[in-house]
Design an enzyme around this catalytic site. Structure first.
Site, PDB file in Angstrom:
ATOM      1  N   ASP A 204       1.089  -1.111  -0.055  1.00 44.09           N
ATOM      2  CA  ASP A 204      -0.595   0.091   0.319  1.00 44.09           C
ATOM      3  C   ASP A 204       0.656   1.484  -0.596  1.00 44.09           C
ATOM      4  OD1 ASP A 204      -2.193  -2.159   0.632  1.00 44.09           O
ATOM      5  OD2 ASP A 204      -1.926  -2.330   2.154  1.00 44.09           O
ATOM      6  N   GLU A 373     -10.964  -1.538  -4.092  1.00 44.73           N
ATOM      7  CA  GLU A 373     -10.651  -0.560  -3.302  1.00 44.73           C
ATOM      8  C   GLU A 373     -10.074   0.225  -3.721  1.00 44.73           C
ATOM      9  OE1 GLU A 373      -9.652  -3.436  -0.672  1.00 44.73           O
ATOM     10  OE2 GLU A 373      -7.214  -4.636  -1.593  1.00 44.73           O
ATOM     11  N   HIS A 435      -2.756  -2.011  -5.085  1.00 44.69           N
ATOM     12  CA  HIS A 435      -3.019  -0.587  -4.869  1.00 44.69           C
ATOM     13  C   HIS A 435      -2.165   0.619  -4.684  1.00 44.69           C
ATOM     14  CE1 HIS A 435      -4.692   0.433  -0.208  1.00 44.69           C
ATOM     15  NE2 HIS A 435      -3.670   1.358  -0.384  1.00 44.69           N
ATOM     16  N   ARG A 465       5.007  -8.225  -0.010  1.00 51.38           N
ATOM     17  CA  ARG A 465       4.198  -7.489  -1.466  1.00 51.38           C
ATOM     18  C   ARG A 465       5.332  -6.169  -1.187  1.00 51.38           C
ATOM     19  NH1 ARG A 465      -1.854  -6.545  -0.401  1.00 51.38           N
ATOM     20  NH2 ARG A 465      -1.049  -6.011   1.779  1.00 51.38           N
TER      21      ARG A 465
END
Length: 498
Positions: A204, A373, A435, A465
């Site tokens: 993120d 999202e 993201h 990630r």
């Protein structure tokens, strides 16, 4: 000029005079020694301009660093274990008299003898570059190949005070004694280039360029928000993490910090993040807003509000259209995790109706879960685009979709047009790209995307990630093109203006 001091300077104990010698006898002996062997003048050492160096003590083997990785004026110069961080990199700026200012790569400030002191033991700090005499240094070549630095104002040498071998020991000035504590090795920093990933545990991610530096935050999973700062995009890979906010002890938002974003709105920095009341149960996740009382994204911050306190909501970002400010976020609407929007009266207060502008409808939006999202805004040429992440992050097919505001009212779902195909999906050994955020190059001519991705199809939503970056290009029809994920290790041209 008056500046605050950091306490009395460290002073070494003077050596005692041998017993039985009068001052006259001592003076005669010293004169005889000088006449017998007049030392050769110290030779200037050559240093390269536009080259960053790590400066290592010949005495301790540790390197120069600004204490606490600080970018603030008045921070002390110390020694530390070598990490490769930008806080340990310095370069030389030439002054008109042929001396040099020694500039910190992290802060852009230069090494400065505190308060123009001429005393032994006076500390060296960083201070904005004014080309003062106490900021100028002459590099002196030693016979063993090391370099000493003589301050133009005081005539004293850059010195590891008290010859301490410990990390954190202070560096100041002292009269020339030829000891190893005044000898330094200059190690040029190799330019390894910009390549992905920028960070291994970097879900993120969010990056912004402001006032000569890049700032980056990623999900921490705990009670904190952290940030990195570097003057180059590549430098973010080794920049230290600084905690800019800690919610430990705040029961409703103590845990599971996700997706921090920082935005400058009307000259003030705001930090928007998701957190809740548990490390294992995510039912309490909500957006929270901090406001900076400083001039940079690093804060310091104060808590100002929870925009949507009565509902589950994550992955917030801001959208400005005309004079209006809007909040975008992700929330469950029935069985669909959807992208929502509402108007704001200020960066922490939502007002009026809420609307859904994107919900899963295509096959690439429902793999492993019906998910939309992490909206992110990209604007160019008067057009407004919003990317979002689709499908479950537990799958390798987590991907980016694209909306465009084609109507006049952002609160009207029909004012948004969705591109029918994903705009960034797995490839080149990168799985689940998503993201994302956007940032511009230092000269403002390029748009860049930052996103996370896995290196395996089975890694999912955890700390595997990686933070990745690449340039955004623009098609002839005015829409953004993200291409394919750039393979790990491929060297990228840095953003324009670096």
């Amino acid at each position: 000029m008056t500046r605050p001091t950091s306490g009395p300077p460290f002073r070494r104990t003077a050596h005692a005079r041998p017993a039985g010698l009068t001052l006259g006898v001592l003076a005669a002996l010293l004169l005889a020694l000088c006449l017998a062997a007049t030392p050769a003048p110290l030779a200037r050492a050559a240093v390269a301009l536009d080259q960053w160096y790590v400066v290592t003590s010949a005495h301790s083997g540790l390197v120069l660093q600004i204490e606490g990785e600080s970018v603030e004026s008045h921070a002390d110069l110390v020694q530390a274990n070598r990490t490769g961080a930008e806080s340990q990199q310095f370069r030389f700026l030439e002054s008109a008299d042929g001396s040099y200012r020694i500039q910190s790569r992290l802060s852009g400030q230069v090494l400065d003898v505190l308060d123009f002191s001429q005393a032994d033991g006076a500390p060296v700090i960083q201070w904005p570059d004014h080309d003062y005499a106490n900021q100028r240094w002459v590099p002196i070549e030693r016979s063993d190949g090391t370099t000493s630095f003589r301050n133009v104002h005081s005539g004293k040498m850059l010195d590891l005070l008290d010859g301490s071998p410990a990390p954190g020991a202070p560096v100041g000035q002292f009269g020339d004694n030829g000891l190893d504590a005044q000898r330094w090795e200059l190690d040029p920093v190799a330019d390894t280039g910009l390549a992905n990933p920028l960070r291994s545990n970097g879900a993120d991610p969010w990056i912004q360029y402001s006032d000569g530096a890049y700032y980056m935050s990623t999900t921490t999973w705990d009670s904190t928000v952290t940030m990195r700062r570097a003057t180059t995009l590549a430098g973010l890979a080794t920049a230290p993490d600084t905690v800019v906010w800690d919610d430990a002890g705040a029961a409703s938002r103590c845990c599971s910090h996700w997706a921090p974003e920082f935005h400058e709105i009307d000259g003030t920095w705001y930090l928007l993040y998701t957190s809740g009341s548990s490390q294992t149960n995510f039912d309490g996740q909500k957006l929270h807003v901090l406001r900076s009382t400083g001039s940079t994204p690093m804060g310091p911050y104060e808590f100002v509000g929870t925009p949507l306190p009565g509902q589950w909501n994550i992955d917030g970002t801001y959208l400005e259209v005309g004079d209006e400010l809007y909040l975008l976020w992700s929330e469950w609407v029935g069985e669909d995790q959807s992208v929502r929007i509402a108007r704001m009266t200020n960066p922490w207060t939502v007002t009026g109706p809420q609307a859904t502008i994107s919900r899963p409808e295509h096959s690439w939006e429902i793999r492993g879960g019906r998910t939309n999202e992490a909206p992110a805004v990209l604007e160019r040429g008067g057009r407004t685009f919003v990317t979002f992440s689709a499908s479950s992050c537990n799958t390798p097919d987590y991907t980016l979709g694209l909306l465009e505001l084609t109507g006049s009212d952002p609160l009207d779902p029909s004012a948004w047009t969705k591109t029918p195909d994903p705009v960034l999906e797995r490839g080149n050994g990168v799985f689940g790209p998503g993201h994302n955020g956007f940032f511009t190059s230092p000269d403002g001519t390029e748009d860049w995307i930052v996103y996370h991705g896995n290196t395996s199809a089975t890694q999912g939503c955890g700390d595997t990630r990686q933070t990745r970056v690449q340039r955004v290009t623009w098609d002839d029809d005015g829409t953004p093109s993200f291409g394919e994920p750039v393979p790990s290790g491929e060297v990228l041209a840095p953003p324009s203006g670096e």
